[in-house]
Enzyme design. Structure first.
Site, mmCIF file in Angstrom:
data_model
loop_
_atom_site.group_PDB
_atom_site.id
_atom_site.type_symbol
_atom_site.label_atom_id
_atom_site.label_comp_id
_atom_site.label_asym_id
_atom_site.label_seq_id
_atom_site.Cartn_x
_atom_site.Cartn_y
_atom_site.Cartn_z
ATOM 1 C CG ASN A 126 49.086 66.900 -44.563
ATOM 2 O OD1 ASN A 126 49.835 67.935 -43.981
ATOM 3 N ND2 ASN A 126 48.837 65.663 -43.992
ATOM 4 C CB CYS A 127 47.637 72.389 -43.935
ATOM 5 S SG CYS A 127 46.497 73.710 -43.339
ATOM 6 C CG ASP A 128 42.142 70.839 -47.169
ATOM 7 O OD1 ASP A 128 42.989 70.342 -48.031
ATOM 8 O OD2 ASP A 128 41.321 70.099 -46.811
ATOM 9 N NE ARG B 135 46.411 70.769 -50.603
ATOM 10 C CZ ARG B 135 45.933 69.625 -49.715
ATOM 11 N NH1 ARG B 135 46.925 68.838 -49.350
ATOM 12 N NH2 ARG B 135 44.661 69.308 -49.233
#
Length: 116
Positions: free
Chosen positions: A9-11, A14
């Site tokens: 869930n880390c931008d 990603r």
């Protein structure tokens, strides 16, 4: 094969994974919470990167740490702190299992990864 350690869930993670795919760089993503990492991996990362580079002092995980622990952070206790709280690491960590260990996803890391 290049292993990429991070949080799903880390931008930044990603963004890095999308970039690796667009550059056709073969990789395997490992979620540090779900898949974990070994203490020997962490020790190798610390030997290459230094604990100051590896610890993310701007994240919410860091702010939750007791101030006395923050002030006493050293090379000696960094590994045990990260093993107990993996989200303290800057992400992503790129590791080829040999000599290459990179932390973060800026232009300098991208340039190195392109040269693989």
């Amino acid at each position: 094969m290049l292993k990429v350690y991070g949080l799903k869930n880390c931008d930044t993670c990603r963004k890095a994974l999308n970039w690796l795919q667009s550059e056709n760089i073969e990789h395997q993503f490992l979620d540090i919470r779900k898949d974990g990492f070994s203490e020997s991996d962490l020790n190798r990362w610390l030997s290459v990167l230094d604990h100051e580079q590896l610890i993310n002092r701007r994240g919410t995980s860091w702010r939750k740490i007791d101030p006395s622990i923050q002030e006493s952070l050293s090379e000696v206790n960094a590994a045990s702190l990260v093993m107990s709280e993996p989200a303290l690491m800057k992400r992503p960590i790129f590791d080829d299992g040999k000599k290459l260990v990179l932390c973060g996803f800026r232009n300098e890391q991208q340039d190195i990864l392109k040269s693989l």
